[in-house]
Scaffold this motif. Structure first.
Motif, PDB file in Angstrom:
ATOM      1  N   ASP A   1       0.837  -1.194   0.000  1.00 32.10           N
ATOM      2  CA  ASP A   1       0.000   0.000   0.000  1.00 32.10           C
ATOM      3  C   ASP A   1       0.873   1.245   0.000  1.00 32.10           C
ATOM      4  O   ASP A   1       0.448   2.308  -0.448  1.00 32.10           O
ATOM      5  N   GLY A   2       2.097   1.105   0.515  1.00 30.04           N
ATOM      6  CA  GLY A   2       3.060   2.195   0.451  1.00 30.04           C
ATOM      7  C   GLY A   2       3.546   2.388  -0.967  1.00 30.04           C
ATOM      8  O   GLY A   2       3.336   1.536  -1.841  1.00 30.04           O
ATOM      9  N   VAL A   3       4.213   3.515  -1.201  1.00 30.72           N
ATOM     10  CA  VAL A   3       4.693   3.822  -2.553  1.00 30.72           C
ATOM     11  C   VAL A   3       6.211   3.927  -2.570  1.00 30.72           C
ATOM     12  O   VAL A   3       6.853   4.218  -1.552  1.00 30.72           O
ATOM     13  N   ASP A   4       6.783   3.668  -3.716  1.00 30.97           N
ATOM     14  CA  ASP A   4       8.216   3.811  -3.940  1.00 30.97           C
ATOM     15  C   ASP A   4       8.534   5.296  -4.066  1.00 30.97           C
ATOM     16  O   ASP A   4       8.109   5.959  -5.023  1.00 30.97           O
ATOM     17  N   LEU A   5       9.283   5.817  -3.119  1.00 32.44           N
ATOM     18  CA  LEU A   5       9.633   7.234  -3.120  1.00 32.44           C
ATOM     19  C   LEU A   5      11.038   7.506  -3.663  1.00 32.44           C
ATOM     20  O   LEU A   5      11.554   8.611  -3.512  1.00 32.44           O
ATOM     21  N   SER A   6      11.641   6.509  -4.321  1.00 29.03           N
ATOM     22  CA  SER A   6      12.986   6.750  -4.849  1.00 29.03           C
ATOM     23  C   SER A   6      13.025   7.880  -5.880  1.00 29.03           C
ATOM     24  O   SER A   6      14.006   8.649  -5.898  1.00 29.03           O
ATOM     25  N   PRO A   7      12.016   8.086  -6.733  1.00 28.15           N
ATOM     26  CA  PRO A   7      12.077   9.250  -7.634  1.00 28.15           C
ATOM     27  C   PRO A   7      12.172  10.568  -6.878  1.00 28.15           C
ATOM     28  O   PRO A   7      12.887  11.481  -7.295  1.00 28.15           O
ATOM     29  N   GLN A   8      11.480  10.662  -5.741  1.00 29.61           N
ATOM     30  CA  GLN A   8      11.532  11.901  -4.963  1.00 29.61           C
ATOM     31  C   GLN A   8      12.889  12.055  -4.284  1.00 29.61           C
ATOM     32  O   GLN A   8      13.392  13.173  -4.127  1.00 29.61           O
ATOM     33  N   LEU A   9      13.504  10.954  -3.904  1.00 28.77           N
ATOM     34  CA  LEU A   9      14.839  11.037  -3.311  1.00 28.77           C
ATOM     35  C   LEU A   9      15.854  11.603  -4.290  1.00 28.77           C
ATOM     36  O   LEU A   9      16.840  12.218  -3.887  1.00 28.77           O
ATOM     37  N   PHE A  10      15.620  11.393  -5.573  1.00 27.23           N
ATOM     38  CA  PHE A  10      16.559  11.846  -6.589  1.00 27.23           C
ATOM     39  C   PHE A  10      16.088  13.099  -7.318  1.00 27.23           C
ATOM     40  O   PHE A  10      16.551  13.399  -8.411  1.00 27.23           O
ATOM     41  N   GLY A  11      15.168  13.840  -6.688  1.00 25.54           N
ATOM     42  CA  GLY A  11      14.827  15.152  -7.211  1.00 25.54           C
ATOM     43  C   GLY A  11      13.486  15.267  -7.877  1.00 25.54           C
ATOM     44  O   GLY A  11      13.146  16.342  -8.384  1.00 25.54           O
ATOM     45  N   GLY A  12      12.717  14.194  -7.917  1.00 19.79           N
ATOM     46  CA  GLY A  12      11.408  14.266  -8.533  1.00 19.79           C
ATOM     47  C   GLY A  12      10.451  15.131  -7.726  1.00 19.79           C
ATOM     48  O   GLY A  12      10.630  15.328  -6.527  1.00 19.79           O
ATOM     49  N   PRO A  13       9.425  15.670  -8.353  1.00 20.11           N
ATOM     50  CA  PRO A  13       8.469  16.519  -7.639  1.00 20.11           C
ATOM     51  C   PRO A  13       7.642  15.691  -6.659  1.00 20.11           C
ATOM     52  O   PRO A  13       7.509  14.473  -6.821  1.00 20.11           O
ATOM     53  N   PRO A  14       7.074  16.325  -5.622  1.00 17.86           N
ATOM     54  CA  PRO A  14       6.244  15.598  -4.677  1.00 17.86           C
ATOM     55  C   PRO A  14       5.086  14.876  -5.363  1.00 17.86           C
ATOM     56  O   PRO A  14       4.485  15.387  -6.311  1.00 17.86           O
ATOM     57  N   LEU A  15       4.792  13.691  -4.895  1.00 20.12           N
ATOM     58  CA  LEU A  15       3.723  12.854  -5.423  1.00 20.12           C
ATOM     59  C   LEU A  15       2.444  13.125  -4.638  1.00 20.12           C
ATOM     60  O   LEU A  15       2.428  13.053  -3.401  1.00 20.12           O
ATOM     61  N   ASP A  16       1.361  13.456  -5.326  1.00 17.24           N
ATOM     62  CA  ASP A  16       0.075  13.639  -4.660  1.00 17.24           C
ATOM     63  C   ASP A  16      -0.460  12.289  -4.207  1.00 17.24           C
ATOM     64  O   ASP A  16      -0.432  11.305  -4.957  1.00 17.24           O
ATOM     65  N   ARG A  17      -0.978  12.247  -2.986  1.00 14.79           N
ATOM     66  CA  ARG A  17      -1.502  10.992  -2.471  1.00 14.79           C
ATOM     67  C   ARG A  17      -2.458  11.265  -1.315  1.00 14.79           C
ATOM     68  O   ARG A  17      -2.472  12.362  -0.753  1.00 14.79           O
TER      69      ARG A  17
END
Length: 468
Positions: free
Chosen positions: A362-378
């Protein structure tokens, strides 16, 4: 100290993603096998959202934990899966809402004793890494089920040193159940064997974590270091504490004692980081630091409302810091909403490990955000005993506390005292409907601990137990 809010270029985002893919693959560009990253996951117990100096605590400094933030990313919107110990740990180990299981549907650690716990035949965070060839170890608190039916070794850890239950005396390593008074029970284990070891629990756990790293420096490892600090009873390195009625220790503690419990944990984290450095593992290791729920009594929560056991922000907002030198840009601050169940899919992605398709997180992979991706809406949901429900679709938060309902805007009022439900009925209706629909697919929350028992404990009265 200055912190930079992450703003990366598209090129930096792509480069970061490529570095993860390369490290998770079997070979690097040189044709040599790339080393998969190690993981050191550090979990504090009852540490409040602002109890570290890098989050604003002013009456003491936590330089070693702060150094993780200097070398990596600090999250300003980190959350725990629950407002108490055991449910959050179920969410952490499963990567799923803890309310899907009976063991995650109660309060604290008491409900996991006896025949309730995290089943060893279910997929788990340590099991995922063990199956991928990692050496796995848990040092410190397990808290989600007792032997002989449950335990760390049954859920994927290769080795364990710590306590099975929810909390222990820092010196004698035993506990007294605050709700069922009786003889004290020893609770310190080496794997599944009870042991007696002299020393202050926080230091013993730091010692064993460093030893685990030294012994496994030549292979990929995943170490869970779950401190009991700064959970009561209120005891320091230099003071075993006054006699107490129960381990909830309402007759003890102070801001100074709290400081003197947090600082040994900070020192221990420093020793763990030094051990990684001495073995030249610091740039090969992802270090994560967070807490299992919001703070209690002597924590710094202001301007947040509430604390441990409640679904106001003070009960579920926690510090969250992640570093991977050379991969995650140092000194950055993220506004990404993140929660305990995100660690399983995120760590798996960083290691190049597939999650179990029959038990999707149910959790999400936040590795894109760790590397500079924009915040993910959730949108996140919580459900705890006492008819408490909450949903967060930042900045909007729906809260039901018994028969009372609230709608908060955390940007406009982080203290959660301005109720927007009459000003924005459409948002209230939407979040309420989604929360109720979500809750229908979860286990029914177990009965809450009667408030009178908590009040009696704080008043130092002998608890009048139901049926007694």
């Amino acid at each position: 100290m200055e912190w930079r809010t992450m703003r990366a270029t598209r090129r930096e985002v792509i480069a970061g993603a490529m570095s993860v893919t390369a490290l998770g693959a079997t070979g690097a560009s040189s044709g040599q096998a790339a080393r998969r990253p190690n993981f050191v996951f550090i979990l504090a117990d009852d540490l409040g959202a602002f109890d570290l100096s890098c989050y604003g605590r002013e009456d003491y400094q936590t330089p070693h934990i702060d150094s993780i933030a200097r070398r990596g990313m600090r999250f300003d919107l980190g959350y725990a899966n629950s407002s108490s110990c055991a449910p959050t740990r179920v969410g952490l180990i499963s990567g799923r809402y803890q309310n899907r299981l009976l063991a995650g549907s109660g309060e604290g650690g008491g409900y996991t004793r006896g025949k309730i716990g995290y089943p060893g035949d279910l997929p788990s965070l340590p099991g995922l890494f063990k199956g991928a060839g990692y050496r796995t170890g848990l040092v410190g608190k397990w808290g989600i089920g007792e032997l002989p039916d449950y335990g760390p070794l049954k859920s994927g850890y290769d080795e364990f040193f710590g306590l099975m239950g929810g909390g222990i005396d820092y010196w004698s390593h035993d506990f007294l159940d605050p709700l069922t008074p009786g003889p004290r029970r020893p609770d310190l284990y080496e794997d599944e064997t009870p042991v007696k070891v002299e020393g202050y629990a926080t230091d013993l756990f730091s010692d064993r974590a460093c030893d685990f790293i030294r012994r496994n420096a030549d292979q990929p490892f995943m170490l869970s270091l779950h401190y009991t600090a700064p959970h009561w009873p209120w005891q320091t390195r230099d003071e075993r504490g006054s006699p107490r009625m129960t381990d909830m220790h309402y007759e003890g503690g102070s801001p100074k004692i709290y400081r003197d419990m947090v600082l040994p944990m900070d020192h221990g984290v420093g020793r763990v980081l030094d051990t990684l450095g001495k073995h030249r593992l610091d740039r090969d290791t992802v270090v994560i630091f967070t807490s299992d729920n919001g703070g209690e009594r002597f924590s710094k929560m202001w301007p947040l409302r509430g604390g441990k056991g409640e679904l106001w922000e003070g009960g579920i907002r926690v510090p969250l810091i992640i570093s991977w030198p050379g991969r995650i840009r140092g000194g950055t601050v993220s506004r990404q909403v993140a929660v305990s169940m995100d660690f399983l899919p995120t760590m798996a992605a960083l290691a190049g490990i597939a999650t179990d398709p029959s038990y999707p997180p149910d959790g999400v992979d936040l590795s894109p955000q760790l590397f500079g991706g924009p915040p993910l809406d959730r949108t996140l949901f919580w459900m705890t005993p006492g008819e408490r429900l909450a949903a967060l679709s930042y900045p909007w938060k729906y809260l039901r506390n018994g028969a009372l309902e609230y709608l908060y805007n955390l940007d406009e009022d982080p203290t959660e005292h301005a109720n927007f439900k009459s000003r924005n009925p459409a948002m209230l209706a939407d979040l309420k409907a989604r929360t109720l629909a979500w809750s229908q697919g979860m286990q029914k929350a177990m009965p809450a601990v009667p408030r009178t028992l908590v009040d009696q404990a704080e008043a130092l009265e002998t608890p009048k137990l139901p049926g007694k």
